[in-house]
Design a protein around this motif. Structure first.
Motif, PDB file in Angstrom:
ATOM      1  N   UNK A  22       0.713  -1.357   0.226  1.00 46.72           N
ATOM      2  CA  UNK A  22       0.550   0.336   0.360  1.00 46.72           C
ATOM      3  C   UNK A  22       0.976   0.513  -0.174  1.00 46.72           C
ATOM      4  N   UNK A  23       1.995   1.524   0.275  1.00 45.97           N
ATOM      5  CA  UNK A  23       2.983   2.205   0.567  1.00 45.97           C
ATOM      6  C   UNK A  23       3.988   2.834  -0.561  1.00 45.97           C
ATOM      7  N   UNK A  24       3.478   1.329  -0.814  1.00 46.70           N
ATOM      8  CA  UNK A  24       4.840   1.485  -2.678  1.00 46.70           C
ATOM      9  C   UNK A  24       3.609   1.935  -3.695  1.00 46.70           C
ATOM     10  N   UNK A  25       2.287   2.010  -3.255  1.00 48.50           N
ATOM     11  CA  UNK A  25       1.396   2.436  -4.502  1.00 48.50           C
ATOM     12  C   UNK A  25       0.904   4.273  -3.984  1.00 48.50           C
ATOM     13  N   UNK A  26       0.767   3.829  -2.597  1.00 49.99           N
ATOM     14  CA  UNK A  26       0.943   5.660  -2.679  1.00 49.99           C
ATOM     15  C   UNK A  26       1.913   6.661  -2.934  1.00 49.99           C
ATOM     16  N   UNK A  27       3.665   6.133  -2.545  1.00 47.97           N
ATOM     17  CA  UNK A  27       4.404   6.652  -2.867  1.00 47.97           C
ATOM     18  C   UNK A  27       4.395   6.677  -4.088  1.00 47.97           C
ATOM     19  N   UNK A  78       4.612   6.001  -8.923  1.00 47.43           N
ATOM     20  CA  UNK A  78       3.736   5.344  -9.883  1.00 47.43           C
ATOM     21  C   UNK A  78       4.482   4.135 -10.228  1.00 47.43           C
ATOM     22  N   UNK A  79       4.752   3.265  -9.759  1.00 48.23           N
ATOM     23  CA  UNK A  79       5.420   1.919  -9.502  1.00 48.23           C
ATOM     24  C   UNK A  79       4.253   1.191  -9.675  1.00 48.23           C
ATOM     25  N   UNK A  80       4.144  -0.148 -10.476  1.00 49.04           N
ATOM     26  CA  UNK A  80       3.085  -1.070 -11.040  1.00 49.04           C
ATOM     27  C   UNK A  80       3.378  -2.081  -9.994  1.00 49.04           C
ATOM     28  N   UNK A  81       2.867  -1.952  -8.733  1.00 50.27           N
ATOM     29  CA  UNK A  81       2.963  -2.835  -7.742  1.00 50.27           C
ATOM     30  C   UNK A  81       1.662  -3.499  -7.638  1.00 50.27           C
ATOM     31  N   UNK A 116      15.063   2.545  -7.389  1.00 50.25           N
ATOM     32  CA  UNK A 116      14.771   3.199  -8.635  1.00 50.25           C
ATOM     33  C   UNK A 116      15.915   3.587  -8.872  1.00 50.25           C
ATOM     34  N   UNK A 117      16.389   5.331  -8.502  1.00 52.52           N
ATOM     35  CA  UNK A 117      17.569   6.383  -8.676  1.00 52.52           C
ATOM     36  C   UNK A 117      18.822   5.590  -8.146  1.00 52.52           C
ATOM     37  N   UNK A 118      19.234   4.658  -7.695  1.00 54.07           N
ATOM     38  CA  UNK A 118      20.520   4.351  -7.014  1.00 54.07           C
ATOM     39  C   UNK A 118      20.877   3.062  -8.666  1.00 54.07           C
ATOM     40  N   UNK A 119      19.884   2.800  -8.960  1.00 53.03           N
ATOM     41  CA  UNK A 119      20.323   1.304 -10.352  1.00 53.03           C
ATOM     42  C   UNK A 119      20.397   2.418 -11.703  1.00 53.03           C
ATOM     43  N   UNK A 120      19.984   3.232 -11.508  1.00 52.31           N
ATOM     44  CA  UNK A 120      19.918   4.162 -12.451  1.00 52.31           C
ATOM     45  C   UNK A 120      20.702   5.174 -12.797  1.00 52.31           C
ATOM     46  N   UNK A 121      21.989   5.486 -11.412  1.00 54.44           N
ATOM     47  CA  UNK A 121      23.434   6.016 -11.083  1.00 54.44           C
ATOM     48  C   UNK A 121      23.595   4.986 -11.871  1.00 54.44           C
ATOM     49  N   UNK A 147      13.803   9.383 -10.117  1.00 54.06           N
ATOM     50  CA  UNK A 147      13.184   9.145  -8.713  1.00 54.06           C
ATOM     51  C   UNK A 147      11.774   9.944  -8.797  1.00 54.06           C
ATOM     52  N   UNK A 148      11.677  11.408  -9.375  1.00 55.69           N
ATOM     53  CA  UNK A 148      10.560  12.014 -10.015  1.00 55.69           C
ATOM     54  C   UNK A 148      10.421  11.326 -10.338  1.00 55.69           C
ATOM     55  N   UNK A 149      10.326  10.280 -11.881  1.00 57.93           N
ATOM     56  CA  UNK A 149       9.387  10.259 -12.569  1.00 57.93           C
ATOM     57  C   UNK A 149       8.655   8.624 -12.080  1.00 57.93           C
ATOM     58  N   UNK A 150       9.047   8.321 -11.010  1.00 65.56           N
ATOM     59  CA  UNK A 150       8.993   6.357 -10.056  1.00 65.56           C
ATOM     60  C   UNK A 150       7.915   7.326  -8.794  1.00 65.56           C
ATOM     61  N   UNK A 151       8.232   8.368  -8.658  1.00 65.66           N
ATOM     62  CA  UNK A 151       7.284   8.711  -7.305  1.00 65.66           C
ATOM     63  C   UNK A 151       6.230  10.273  -8.308  1.00 65.66           C
ATOM     64  N   UNK A 152       6.410   9.832  -9.229  1.00 60.85           N
ATOM     65  CA  UNK A 152       5.162  10.888 -10.143  1.00 60.85           C
ATOM     66  C   UNK A 152       5.208  12.441  -9.637  1.00 60.85           C
ATOM     67  N   UNK A 153       6.485  12.870  -9.042  1.00 61.69           N
ATOM     68  CA  UNK A 153       6.625  14.295  -8.867  1.00 61.69           C
ATOM     69  C   UNK A 153       6.006  14.645  -7.286  1.00 61.69           C
TER      70      UNK A 153
END
Length: 278
Positions: A25-30, A32-35, A67-72, A93-99
Motif C-alpha cells: 500500500x505504501x509503494x502504491x501511494x508513494x 507510480x511503480x506497478x505494484x 530505482x534511482x540507485x540503479x539509474x546512477x 526518482x521524480x518519474x517513479x514517484x510521479x513528482x
C-alpha cells in the motif's frame, strides 16, 4: 476492507503478510511503480491508513531508493560522469514517484503569496504553479543533483548509492512529522482522510529509518559522524517544516508533508557531503 483502512483498523492478514500488505500500500501511494495485488489483499487500492502504515514507511522509502540507485549505477558504468549520472538518478526518482513530493513543495512555496491562512490554503489547492513554486522546484532539484554529484566525486559509486537509499528512507520518515504532530488544516483534505498516526508508531519508524542509515552507512564505509549528521539534519528539517506549518497554516496538509520530505532529503545529502573530503 476500504472502510477498515479509513478507520485505521488492522489488515485481516497477520504477521509478515500484514507487513507485506502495508508495504505494498505504501509503494502504491508513494510511487507510480506497478505494484501487483498480493494474494491475501482484499482491496489493493484502498485508501492508505497512515496510523498503521507508518511502521513500514522507512522500508518503502528504501525500496523506492533502489530505482534511482540503479539509474546512477548504470550511468556511472556508461562513464557519463558524476553530474549527468546524478541528474539521471534524480530524474528517475521524480518519474517513479510521479513528482508527488515536488508538487507539495511547489504548492507550499506558492502559498507564501497569501496574506491570510485561508488564502494560503486556497493557493495550495490551485493546480497552477506560480513564481515561488517554480523557483522552489528549480532550487530543490539543483541542490539534490549537486549534492549527489559531489558525493560521487568525493567518494565512490557505493557511497553515492548508500546516500540515495539512506536519504530516501530518512526523508520520507521525517516528512511524516507534520502529519504526526499537527492536526489537519482542512477537514476535507487528503491528510485528514488518511488519519493521524500515533506518535509511538512514528518513533518506531524513526528508529527503523535510523537503523537502516547506520547499517547502509557502515556497509558503504561512510564516516559515522556523517551518518549521524544525516539522521539529525533530516529530523531537524521535518521539525522545522512542522513548526512552519503550525505558524503558517495552523495545521498540516498533504503538501506540507511533501515539502518536509524534500527539505529533509536535501538537508541529509548536504549533511553527508560536508564530512566527505574534497
Amino acid at each position: 476492507m476500504s472502510e477498515q483502512f479509513e478507520r485505521g483498523e488492522a489488515a485481516p492478514a497477520g504477521g509478515w503478510q500484514a507487513v507485506a500488505c502495508d508495504l505494498a500500500h505504501c509503494m502504491r501511494f508513494y510511487s507510480r511503480l506497478p505494484v501487483p495485488a498480493l494474494p491475501w489483499e482484499q482491496d489493493a487500492h484502498a485508501l492508505p491508513s497512515f496510523p498503521r502504515l507508518v511502521r513500514v514507511i522507512p522500508l518503502a522509502g528504501l525500496l523506492l531508493g533502489l530505482v534511482p540507485a540503479a539509474a546512477l549505477i548504470v550511468a556511472l558504468i556508461l562513464d557519463l560522469g558524476p553530474w549527468l549520472s546524478a541528474i539521471l538518478a534524480v530524474a528517475t526518482m521524480v518519474l517513479a514517484t510521479g513528482a508527488l513530493h515536488e508538487d507539495g513543495l511547489a504548492d507550499v512555496a506558492d502559498s507564501f503569496g497569501g496574506t491570510t491562512r485561508d488564502k494560503r490554503l486556497e493557493i495550495m489547492r490551485d493546480s497552477r504553479i506560480g513564481s515561488f513554486g517554480a523557483a522552489a522546484l528549480f532550487l530543490a532539484l539543483a541542490l539534490r543533483i549537486g549534492a549527489l554529484a559531489e558525493i560521487v566525486s568525493r567518494a565512490d559509486a557505493l557511497a553515492a548509492v548508500a546516500a540515495i537509499l539512506i536519504t530516501a528512507s530518512l526523508s520520507r520518515t521525517a516528512g511524516l512529522m507534520p502529519l504526526v504532530f499537527l492536526p489537519p488544516a482542512r477537514r476535507d483534505g487528503l491528510s485528514h482522510a488518511v488519519g493521524q498516526p500515533p506518535r509511538e508508531t512514528f518513533w518506531l519508524a524513526a528508529g527503523i529509518a535510523g537503523a537502516i542509515a547506520v547499517a547502509l552507512g557502515a556497509l558503504a564505509g561512510l564516516p559515522p559522524f556523517g551518518i549521524a549528521l544525516t539522521i539529525v539534519l533530516s529530523g531537524l528539517a521535518g521539525l522545522a517544516l512542522t513548526g512552519f506549518a503550525a505558524r503558517h497554516l495552523g495545521g498540516q496538509t498533504g503538501d506540507i508533508v511533501g515539502a518536509a520530505q524534500q527539505v529533509a532529503e536535501i538537508a541529509a545529502l548536504i549533511g553527508l557531503l560536508t564530512v566527505l573530503a574534497p
